[in-house]
Scaffold this motif. Structure first.
Motif, PDB file in Angstrom:
ATOM      1  N   LYS A  72      16.350  -9.979  -8.739  1.00 38.80           N
ATOM      2  CA  LYS A  72      16.007  -8.914  -7.779  1.00 38.80           C
ATOM      3  C   LYS A  72      14.500  -8.938  -7.526  1.00 38.80           C
ATOM      4  CE  LYS A  72      16.530  -3.823  -7.269  1.00 38.80           C
ATOM      5  NZ  LYS A  72      16.292  -3.905  -5.857  1.00 38.80           N
ATOM      6  N   ALA A  73      14.106  -8.646  -6.279  1.00 40.24           N
ATOM      7  CA  ALA A  73      12.678  -8.680  -5.915  1.00 40.24           C
ATOM      8  C   ALA A  73      11.896  -7.567  -6.598  1.00 40.24           C
ATOM      9  CB  ALA A  73      12.530  -8.543  -4.399  1.00 40.24           C
ATOM     10  N   VAL A  74      10.708  -7.897  -7.070  1.00 39.44           N
ATOM     11  CA  VAL A  74       9.749  -6.894  -7.545  1.00 39.44           C
ATOM     12  C   VAL A  74       8.654  -6.830  -6.490  1.00 39.44           C
ATOM     13  CG1 VAL A  74       8.119  -6.255  -9.365  1.00 39.44           C
ATOM     14  CG2 VAL A  74      10.289  -7.379  -9.964  1.00 39.44           C
ATOM     15  N   TRP A  75       8.556  -5.691  -5.821  1.00 36.99           N
ATOM     16  CA  TRP A  75       7.648  -5.547  -4.678  1.00 36.99           C
ATOM     17  C   TRP A  75       6.281  -5.036  -5.120  1.00 36.99           C
ATOM     18  CZ3 TRP A  75       9.158  -6.732   0.351  1.00 36.99           C
ATOM     19  CH2 TRP A  75      10.523  -6.998   0.540  1.00 36.99           C
ATOM     20  N   LYS A  76       5.272  -5.392  -4.347  1.00 41.42           N
ATOM     21  CA  LYS A  76       3.964  -4.749  -4.491  1.00 41.42           C
ATOM     22  C   LYS A  76       4.116  -3.291  -4.073  1.00 41.42           C
ATOM     23  CE  LYS A  76       0.495  -8.286  -3.395  1.00 41.42           C
ATOM     24  NZ  LYS A  76      -0.308  -8.837  -2.297  1.00 41.42           N
ATOM     25  N   PRO A  77       3.253  -2.415  -4.552  1.00 38.81           N
ATOM     26  CA  PRO A  77       3.279  -1.039  -4.044  1.00 38.81           C
ATOM     27  C   PRO A  77       3.068  -1.042  -2.523  1.00 38.81           C
ATOM     28  CG  PRO A  77       1.670  -1.285  -5.839  1.00 38.81           C
ATOM     29  CD  PRO A  77       2.178  -2.648  -5.534  1.00 38.81           C
ATOM     30  N   ALA A  78       3.748  -0.106  -1.836  1.00 36.06           N
ATOM     31  CA  ALA A  78       3.754  -0.093  -0.364  1.00 36.06           C
ATOM     32  C   ALA A  78       2.337  -0.161   0.236  1.00 36.06           C
ATOM     33  CB  ALA A  78       4.490   1.136   0.148  1.00 36.06           C
ATOM     34  N   ASP A  79       1.405   0.533  -0.356  1.00 45.01           N
ATOM     35  CA  ASP A  79       0.062   0.573   0.243  1.00 45.01           C
ATOM     36  C   ASP A  79      -0.740  -0.705  -0.005  1.00 45.01           C
ATOM     37  OD1 ASP A  79      -0.100   1.093  -2.462  1.00 45.01           O
ATOM     38  OD2 ASP A  79      -1.824   2.446  -2.280  1.00 45.01           O
ATOM     39  N   LYS A  80      -0.201  -1.599  -0.804  1.00 50.85           N
ATOM     40  CA  LYS A  80      -0.906  -2.861  -1.090  1.00 50.85           C
ATOM     41  C   LYS A  80      -0.321  -4.034  -0.273  1.00 50.85           C
ATOM     42  CE  LYS A  80      -3.939  -1.634  -4.245  1.00 50.85           C
ATOM     43  NZ  LYS A  80      -3.448  -0.573  -5.084  1.00 50.85           N
ATOM     44  N   ARG A  81       0.813  -3.780   0.405  1.00 48.27           N
ATOM     45  CA  ARG A  81       1.467  -4.890   1.134  1.00 48.27           C
ATOM     46  C   ARG A  81       0.713  -5.211   2.417  1.00 48.27           C
ATOM     47  NH1 ARG A  81       6.930  -1.875   1.000  1.00 48.27           N
ATOM     48  NH2 ARG A  81       7.191  -1.672  -1.263  1.00 48.27           N
ATOM     49  N   GLU A  82       0.669  -6.514   2.733  1.00 47.15           N
ATOM     50  CA  GLU A  82      -0.135  -6.907   3.885  1.00 47.15           C
ATOM     51  C   GLU A  82       0.582  -7.809   4.890  1.00 47.15           C
ATOM     52  OE1 GLU A  82      -2.304 -10.106   0.885  1.00 47.15           O
ATOM     53  OE2 GLU A  82      -3.478  -8.502   1.842  1.00 47.15           O
ATOM     54  N   GLY A  83       1.929  -7.901   4.764  1.00 44.41           N
ATOM     55  CA  GLY A  83       2.657  -8.738   5.703  1.00 44.41           C
ATOM     56  C   GLY A  83       2.561 -10.204   5.323  1.00 44.41           C
ATOM     57  N   SER A  84       2.884 -10.483   4.051  1.00 41.40           N
ATOM     58  CA  SER A  84       2.829 -11.856   3.533  1.00 41.40           C
ATOM     59  C   SER A  84       3.990 -12.019   2.555  1.00 41.40           C
ATOM     60  CB  SER A  84       1.488 -12.067   2.805  1.00 41.40           C
ATOM     61  OG  SER A  84       1.594 -13.136   1.885  1.00 41.40           O
ATOM     62  N   ILE A  85       4.378 -13.245   2.274  1.00 39.80           N
ATOM     63  CA  ILE A  85       5.490 -13.432   1.314  1.00 39.80           C
ATOM     64  C   ILE A  85       5.075 -12.958  -0.082  1.00 39.80           C
ATOM     65  CG2 ILE A  85       6.555 -15.323   2.612  1.00 39.80           C
ATOM     66  CD1 ILE A  85       5.563 -17.186   0.274  1.00 39.80           C
TER      67      ILE A  85
END
Lengths: 167, 383
Positions: free
Chosen positions: A145-158
């Motif tokens: 299962k994917a472990v995501w960066k926190p929403a405010d740290k995401r920048e539109g990259s894999i």
């Protein structure tokens, strides 16, 4: 060192350093336009979703999302999010860095993997890293299962997905 | 050629300085869909695929692997050639002449706007031992060639300016063009210096865009197409590669390619036998130098022919009615492709307000740019 003095073989590193050479360090920079397909895929990662594209003709739900079906050679019919879980298709355990330098014994090993995402057509995988798992315990067929960066740290990259972990 | 080869479909996107809304794959796909539609073929019916590309312009090593999707060429025979589109076209003709291929798709595109260090890429083409350490912008090679060319032939900077005024005005009639403008000779002569005598307006500005054409064997072409455009001659040459021992007054590669292509096509008198020419004008003086090297103009007369209107639309031999690279944009490996598309439209009599009446035979020429002495020529005809 003069060229006529260079021995046919067995140049020491000191001698090698002294031979005349031409060096050049290129500065090559690119900024590729994402366009429609990649643009939508990356925007969607920023929103915490993995986006696929559906082709009505061949029925494939394809990853990553794309503007046209390369097999049917027609525009894809719709974009749809798929799950952020999947199955390990294959993996490797890397003991070296990007530049081929060796990892120290106590540094964690990288485990790049092809992950077939749930909800996409069979064989439609994405390339990512595995994490939170002992290299020796990774198996083909493992559910992850994917472990995501926190929403405010995401920048539109894999890399908005940090890695996939077993669940 | 053993077997005649024809162009049975063309696809072209427009050209623009930037193209942020579309990826290079989507750009090529757009051109490919148009070309296959014109040819009445599905890509599955294309026997082989060629892309003209240069890894350093794409930002990928082994760019071959990134071209099949957008050409409809997945699990099909594909190759890239590091050359101009017209050289790729020549390879397509040879493949059809083997008898093993009936149809070939040839593609080239430019995403020059995505190369953030375009001048570094140009510098990377310079000889690392004998030129690069001088650390001069690669355009200086055009400046010194222009200087010697003008000196030796008697052509003038004013006549080079005429080329720019003509081509940029021609581009006003071409909806695909990125750099059309209505200029005066004074505008050009007073434009900022780059490497004098080369000035800013003397150099074509980059543009993005994609081109795809479909080639077919004679038998196939006649079955597929009402207006096949025949490739009657095609050739390319590399001349003196070392810029420090070139004869700058003329372009050896263009002369050699012209001799061969004219012989293949049976062209005895280019000025009489051709209805138009699309000549490489990446720099203004190059149009004049190429016209003289190809034999369309006598040595020292290309500037005069330009000044007296012989090469304008309506003149005896219109040159770059498309607008050329100066007017449409410099599209690197796709440069020759843009000119082939223009020639096909002219020969089908589908060029709208810039149509040359009764056009039957045209010449297209490309050059690989500084620092090269490599170029290609094709003779196209509707009969």
């Amino acid at each position: 060192m003069k060229i006529e003095n260079v021995p046919v073989k067995g140049l020491s590193s000191d001698e090698y350093e002294k031979t005349l050479k031409i060096s050049w360090k290129p500065t090559l920079q690119y900024a590729w336009d994402n366009g429609i397909g990649i643009g939508k895929y990356l925007q969607s990662l920023k929103e915490g979703k993995i986006l696929a594209a559906y082709c009505e003709k061949c029925g494939r739900i394809m990853l990553p999302a794309r503007a046209f079906c390369e097999m049917c050679f027609r525009p894809t019919d719709k974009y749809l999010p798929v799950k952020d879980t999947g199955t390990v298709n294959t993996f490797a355990i890397c003991h070296v860095n990007w530049d081929a330098s060796r990892l120290k014994p106590d540094e964690p090993r990288y485990i790049p993997a092809v992950i077939e995402i749930d909800g996409a057509s069979p064989g439609q995988g994405i390339m990512h890293l595995l994490g939170n798992v002992e290299p020796a315990k990774v198996r083909i067929g493992m559910k992850v299962k994917a472990v995501w960066k926190p929403a405010d740290k995401r920048e539109g990259s894999i890399t908005d997905i940090l890695f996939f972990e077993p669940y | 050629m053993k077997e005649r080869v024809a162009i049975v479909g063309i696809g072209v996107t427009g050209f623009s300085s930037v193209s942020p809304s579309i990826s290079f794959k989507e750009l090529t796909y757009t051109a490919a869909v148009k070309a296959y539609h014109e040819a009445g073929l599905h890509p599955k019916e294309i026997d082989s695929f060629i892309t003209a590309s240069e890894d350093f312009m794409e930002g990928y090593s082994i760019f071959d692997e990134y071209v099949p999707d957008q050409m409809g060429a997945v699990m099909r025979p594909v190759q890239t050639v590091t050359a101009d589109f017209i050289q790729a076209l020549g390879i397509g003709c040879m493949m059809i002449n083997t008898g093993r291929f009936r149809t070939i798709a040839v593609e080239a595109h430019s995403k020059a706007s995505n190369v953030k260090t375009l001048n570094e890429v140009k510098a990377f083409a310079l000889d690392p031992v004998y030129i690069r350490p001088l650390k001069e912008n690669a355009d200086f090679l055009a400046g010194l060639e222009m200087k010697r060319f003008l000196e030796e032939t008697g052509n003038t900077e004013e006549q080079c300016a005429e080329v720019i005024v003509k081509n940029k005005a021609n581009a006003l009639n071409n909806p695909y063009a990125a750099h059309a403008a209505s200029l005066t000779i004074d505008d050009v002569l007073s434009s900022p210096p780059i490497s004098l005598p080369l000035k800013e307006l003397d150099a074509a500005k980059p543009a993005d865009g994609a081109i795809m054409i479909v080639l077919a064997s004679e038998k196939e072409a006649k079955a597929l197409c009402k207006k096949p455009i025949w490739i009657r001659g095609i050739s390319w040459f590399s001349g003196q590669g070392n810029p420090w021992c070139r004869d700058f007054a003329y372009a050896d590669y263009a002369q050699l390619a012209a001799q061969k292509a004219f012989a293949m096509a049976g062209i005895a008198n280019p000025l009489k036998d051709l209805d138009f020419a699309e000549i490489c004008d990446e720099y203004s003086y190059k149009e004049l130098q190429h016209l003289e090297s190809i034999g369309i103009a006598r040595k020292g007369e290309a500037g005069f022919l330009t000044q007296t209107g012989v090469t304008k639309l309506g003149g005896l031999l219109p040159v770059n009615v498309s607008g050329g690279s100066l007017g449409v944009g410099h599209t690197y490996e796709a440069s020759g492709g843009m000119k082939v598309v223009e020639a096909v439209m002219q020969l089908r009599h589908e060029a709208g307000i810039r149509q040359i009446p009764n056009a039957k035979t045209g010449l297209v020429q490309s050059w690989r740019g500084v620092p090269t002495a490599t170029g290609a020529i094709a003779i196209l005809s509707n009969e």
